[in-house]
Design a protein around this motif. Sequence first.
Motif, PDB file in Angstrom:
ATOM      1  N   MET A  66      30.903   3.776 -15.193  1.00 59.40           N
ATOM      2  CA  MET A  66      31.398   2.631 -14.425  1.00 59.40           C
ATOM      3  C   MET A  66      32.229   3.059 -13.219  1.00 59.40           C
ATOM      4  N   ASN A 124      31.650   1.174  -9.989  1.00 60.81           N
ATOM      5  CA  ASN A 124      31.494  -0.275 -10.146  1.00 60.81           C
ATOM      6  C   ASN A 124      32.766  -0.990  -9.708  1.00 60.81           C
ATOM      7  N   VAL A 143      29.690  -8.071 -10.767  1.00 61.15           N
ATOM      8  CA  VAL A 143      29.887  -6.629 -10.816  1.00 61.15           C
ATOM      9  C   VAL A 143      28.837  -5.986  -9.916  1.00 61.15           C
ATOM     10  N   ARG A 157      27.476  -2.171  -8.287  1.00 59.67           N
ATOM     11  CA  ARG A 157      27.502  -0.710  -8.346  1.00 59.67           C
ATOM     12  C   ARG A 157      27.303  -0.154  -6.940  1.00 59.67           C
TER      13      ARG A 157
END
Length: 280
Positions: free
Chosen positions: A102, A105, A157, A159
């Motif tokens: 993550m 992210n 979210v 990336r």
Amino acid sequence: LSMNSRIAKIETEVEKIEDVKQQLSSVVQRMDQVENNIADLQQHNKEMENSFEGMGQVVEKALEKCELNRNDIEKIEETTMQEKSIIKELQETVLDLKCRSMKNNLVFNGLTYHPSEDCEAKLQNFINRQLGIEYMVTLGNVHRFGKYGRNGARPIVARFVYRKELEHVLKQAYRLKNTNFGINEQFPPEIEIRRRKLYPIFKKEKSLGKQARLVRDKLYINGQLFNPENININPANNDREIINQRTPSTPQHREAANSPPIPPRSKRTRTESDTAEKSR
């Protein structure tokens, strides 16, 4: 007459002797009974002794087995402690891998939801208008997730393909102060729980003018690692911490979030390597 008198006395004495004899016979019978009882008691005592010896052997065997069981239990406890330590290390390793997955992210809160929306286009428009970043950042997967926020929409979210672009977006997050929008890095739920306990301390130390940094689930104050075992703070709610303070959105902010995406002014040329990495 004299002889008769003596004979009478002798007969009397003889009768007494007969009584004594009878009494002695009775005593002898009783003594025989007593001897028989004593013999029975002795036999019973021998049986009891034999029984006690057998019980003693059984107890000794039971003690030996208990000692063996105690040693086995100690070995099992030692093995269990080692396994717990290994499991804890594995959990921390998995948690570290989750954090690394993550790492690029970011979570965006406050963007309203439309059934036919294009999350990536909406996010690019938001970054362009609200954060003042004129070029189009390179994004991978962009989608909504989690629970519904305060405005009834779930957070988005995204990336980032390039870490530098993510850091640039975070540096521009100060523009969202006193708005209904918020940006924060994404972490696993375990890290989020730890951060919720540390975040009030972080804000307090920052307000006191100290140098405080919240790195993943560790708080550094003036370069020293803060020990979270000394605090007992329950988070006010289960929402994700948002660095920027939130206030009711203004009509301008709602208009910016609801407006259709505009093509951003790109200031860099994408190379073939950029396109290949984005496809991956």
